[in-house]
Design an enzyme around this catalytic site. Sequence first.
Site, PDB file in Angstrom:
ATOM      1  N   ASP A   1       1.710   1.660   5.092  1.00 17.58           N
ATOM      2  CA  ASP A   1       1.475   1.727   4.491  1.00 17.58           C
ATOM      3  C   ASP A   1       1.456   2.352   3.423  1.00 17.58           C
ATOM      4  O   ASP A   1       0.693   3.900   4.153  1.00 17.58           O
ATOM      5  CB  ASP A   1       0.512   0.232   4.483  1.00 17.58           C
ATOM      6  CG  ASP A   1       0.603  -0.870   4.888  1.00 17.58           C
ATOM      7  OD1 ASP A   1       1.387  -0.879   4.986  1.00 17.58           O
ATOM      8  OD2 ASP A   1      -0.975  -0.862   5.430  1.00 17.58           O
TER       9      ASP A   1
HETATM   10  N1  URA Z   1      -1.473  -1.813  10.061  1.00 14.23           N
HETATM   11  C1  URA Z   1      -1.745  -2.562   8.410  1.00 14.23           C
HETATM   12  O1  URA Z   1      -2.254  -3.001   7.724  1.00 14.23           O
HETATM   13  N2  URA Z   1      -1.092  -0.871   7.641  1.00 14.23           N
HETATM   14  C2  URA Z   1       0.419   0.324   8.168  1.00 14.23           C
HETATM   15  O2  URA Z   1       0.569   0.767   7.886  1.00 14.23           O
HETATM   16  C3  URA Z   1       0.109  -0.305   9.867  1.00 14.23           C
HETATM   17  C4  URA Z   1      -0.389  -0.754  10.643  1.00 14.23           C
END
Ligand code: URA
Length: 239
Positions: free
Chosen positions: A101
């Site tokens: 993310d």
């Molecule tokens: N889990 C998440 O919630 N976000 C990420 O970027 C990777 C794993």
Amino acid sequence: MRLDRWVGEALSSRAKAREAIMQGRVRVNGVPVRDGAYGAQDSDAVTLDGAPVGKRAALHLMLYKPAGCVTAREDARFSTVFDLLPPALRTRDLCAVGRLDRDVTGLLLLTEDGQLAHRLISPRFEVEKAYLARVAGRLESGDILRMAEGVPLGDFTARPARLEVLTSAEDFSLARLTVHEGKFHQVKRMFAALSHPVETLHRESVGGVALDVSLQPGQCRPLTAEETARLYALTEMKP
Ligand code: URA
């Protein structure tokens, strides 16, 4: 590997490779192939105008993803992880191994081997991904058990995960969560389901390949031969 990429690397131009392929100048095992998307195998003999065309080894990188950029080739609003690469590497045919993310930091693997990328994120191979999380509230032994049992998330139940609580206080806790799959926002959703929303998240390792401590956020380096071999072995492939 796609035939146009194979030949494109030799000619330093994918467009020239496509032209040569369309003109029937490229042969695979002696047979002219006019489809650039043809999937050539390692064992295939590829020639251009009768001369053998060697295959360049696929490039694999580890990148220390900083917060603020998105895991995408292009984005209308935000900078991307590919913008961080040195210019000479931006033209390579790299794909990200899964997504982090925008606010998430840490290890992002980039590879020119699409099948390797696919297998590293496929639940079938159960490749471990370890995350360091700061979460709201005090994590307790019950949370370790719930993660180990598999957390129901509505649309699916997360597979059993290993939670190690590093520090735990009333207002926030630090913990390492090791998961074997990588669905959208999965780690955040797992902690949220336990009423411990994630405040910050950082990926430490994938398949036992750890983020190099000498890298600064935004920097990358090629994987070592050992790291590459490890990822191929985990996904039952040959480098
Ligand atoms: N889990 C998440 O919630 N976000 C990420 O970027 C990777 C794993």
